[in-house]
Design a protein around this motif. Sequence first.
Motif, short mmCIF file in Angstrom:
data_model
loop_
_atom_site.label_atom_id
_atom_site.label_comp_id
_atom_site.label_asym_id
_atom_site.label_seq_id
_atom_site.Cartn_x
_atom_site.Cartn_y
_atom_site.Cartn_z
N SER A 1 0.81 -1.22 0.00
CA SER A 1 0.00 0.00 0.00
C SER A 1 0.84 1.27 0.00
CB SER A 1 -0.96 0.00 1.19
OG SER A 1 -0.22 -0.07 2.42
N GLY A 2 2.02 1.22 0.61
CA GLY A 2 2.85 2.42 0.67
C GLY A 2 3.97 2.45 -0.36
N TYR A 3 4.03 1.45 -1.24
CA TYR A 3 5.11 1.37 -2.22
C TYR A 3 4.78 2.20 -3.45
CZ TYR A 3 7.45 -2.58 0.11
OH TYR A 3 8.12 -3.37 1.00
N PRO A 4 5.78 2.83 -4.06
CA PRO A 4 5.55 3.52 -5.34
C PRO A 4 5.16 2.50 -6.41
CG PRO A 4 7.63 4.22 -4.34
CD PRO A 4 7.15 3.04 -3.55
N THR A 5 4.25 2.88 -7.27
CA THR A 5 3.78 1.99 -8.34
C THR A 5 4.95 1.52 -9.20
OG1 THR A 5 1.65 3.12 -8.40
CG2 THR A 5 2.22 1.76 -10.31
N PHE A 6 5.90 2.41 -9.43
CA PHE A 6 7.08 2.08 -10.25
C PHE A 6 7.83 0.90 -9.67
CE2 PHE A 6 11.68 2.97 -11.15
CZ PHE A 6 11.64 2.64 -12.49
N ILE B 1 6.61 -1.47 -7.70
CA ILE B 1 5.78 -2.68 -7.80
C ILE B 1 5.87 -3.26 -9.21
CG2 ILE B 1 3.43 -3.59 -7.67
CD1 ILE B 1 2.81 -1.42 -5.61
N VAL B 2 5.80 -2.40 -10.22
CA VAL B 2 5.89 -2.86 -11.61
C VAL B 2 7.25 -3.48 -11.87
CG1 VAL B 2 5.94 -2.13 -14.03
CG2 VAL B 2 4.20 -1.20 -12.48
N LEU B 3 8.31 -2.85 -11.36
CA LEU B 3 9.65 -3.40 -11.55
C LEU B 3 9.79 -4.77 -10.88
CD1 LEU B 3 12.18 -0.43 -11.10
CD2 LEU B 3 11.64 -1.68 -13.18
N GLU B 4 9.23 -4.91 -9.68
CA GLU B 4 9.32 -6.19 -9.00
C GLU B 4 8.61 -7.28 -9.78
OE1 GLU B 4 8.23 -8.43 -4.77
OE2 GLU B 4 7.72 -6.31 -5.03
N ILE B 5 7.44 -6.97 -10.34
CA ILE B 5 6.68 -7.96 -11.11
C ILE B 5 7.48 -8.37 -12.36
CG2 ILE B 5 4.62 -8.34 -12.51
CD1 ILE B 5 3.11 -6.55 -10.53
N ILE B 6 8.09 -7.40 -13.04
CA ILE B 6 8.90 -7.70 -14.23
C ILE B 6 10.08 -8.58 -13.85
CG2 ILE B 6 10.41 -6.72 -16.00
CD1 ILE B 6 8.59 -4.24 -15.99
N ALA B 7 10.75 -8.23 -12.73
CA ALA B 7 11.90 -9.01 -12.28
C ALA B 7 11.48 -10.44 -11.93
CB ALA B 7 12.54 -8.34 -11.07
N VAL B 8 10.32 -10.59 -11.30
CA VAL B 8 9.82 -11.91 -10.93
C VAL B 8 9.53 -12.74 -12.18
CG1 VAL B 8 7.83 -13.13 -9.95
CG2 VAL B 8 8.93 -11.30 -8.67
N ILE B 9 8.91 -12.13 -13.19
CA ILE B 9 8.59 -12.85 -14.44
C ILE B 9 9.87 -13.36 -15.11
CG2 ILE B 9 7.72 -12.58 -16.79
CD1 ILE B 9 5.62 -10.63 -15.64
N PHE B 10 10.86 -12.48 -15.21
CA PHE B 10 12.12 -12.90 -15.83
C PHE B 10 12.86 -13.91 -14.94
CE2 PHE B 10 11.46 -9.39 -18.72
CZ PHE B 10 12.11 -9.80 -19.88
N GLY B 11 12.66 -13.81 -13.63
CA GLY B 11 13.24 -14.79 -12.72
C GLY B 11 12.64 -16.17 -12.94
N PHE B 12 11.30 -16.21 -13.12
CA PHE B 12 10.64 -17.47 -13.43
C PHE B 12 11.20 -18.08 -14.72
CE2 PHE B 12 6.55 -16.11 -11.10
CZ PHE B 12 6.90 -16.86 -9.99
#
Length: 210
Positions: free
Chosen positions: A13-18, A20-31
């Motif tokens: 809730s307190g994280y910048p959207t940027f 969060i998006v970066l973490e999701i991209i990193a997770v996808i490439f990590g998978f």
Amino acid sequence: MQPIFDFFFDQYSGYPTFFIVLEIIAVIFGFLSVWYSKQNNILVYPTGIVSTLIFVYLLWQWELLGDMMINAYYFSMSIYGWYIWTRKVDPTHYTPITSTTHREKYQSVFIFIATLIFVFGVYEYFDKWNNWTAYVDTLTTAIFFVGMWLMAKRKLENWIYWIIGDLISVPLYFYKGLTFTSLQYLVFTIIAIYGYKAWKRNLRNDLRPA
């Protein structure tokens, strides 16, 4: 349903959207990287490089020094591993999957202990012993350092280190508030188990007489 969603994702809730998006991209490439590793596919390295570069930036922002060093090390070892995996041992064969030798087992122990000492020194220097997670972080860093080194050398035993480190990281990252990353490590654990089986089967096939 809403309480469950809040339990897993309220920490964002307190994280910048940027971020969060970066973490999701990193997770996808990590998978993708771990999946390609299971498949013994060279694409493990370019996808891993993208994931680790993003995580280095994010973990620096979150002041998770041990985790950041893991990913910085992954990045450098991905370049080394990319070279090893594409190097031919003779005119027609690339570096094969093998088991660790006695010397490599000793080297693994040395890397593990050296990493523990190094990360301890970093946390001590920056005075980051403010939570019990720092001690677990030191342990997982050492485990993953050995795992990455063995994977770069195409050693079967790398999966054992990944499985142990991933199992520890699932609750650790959830506690830190990184739900997506925690879920990533849960999937990593499952893929690592199958990766070990696939590499072991590949090794047995290579050892069979032609």
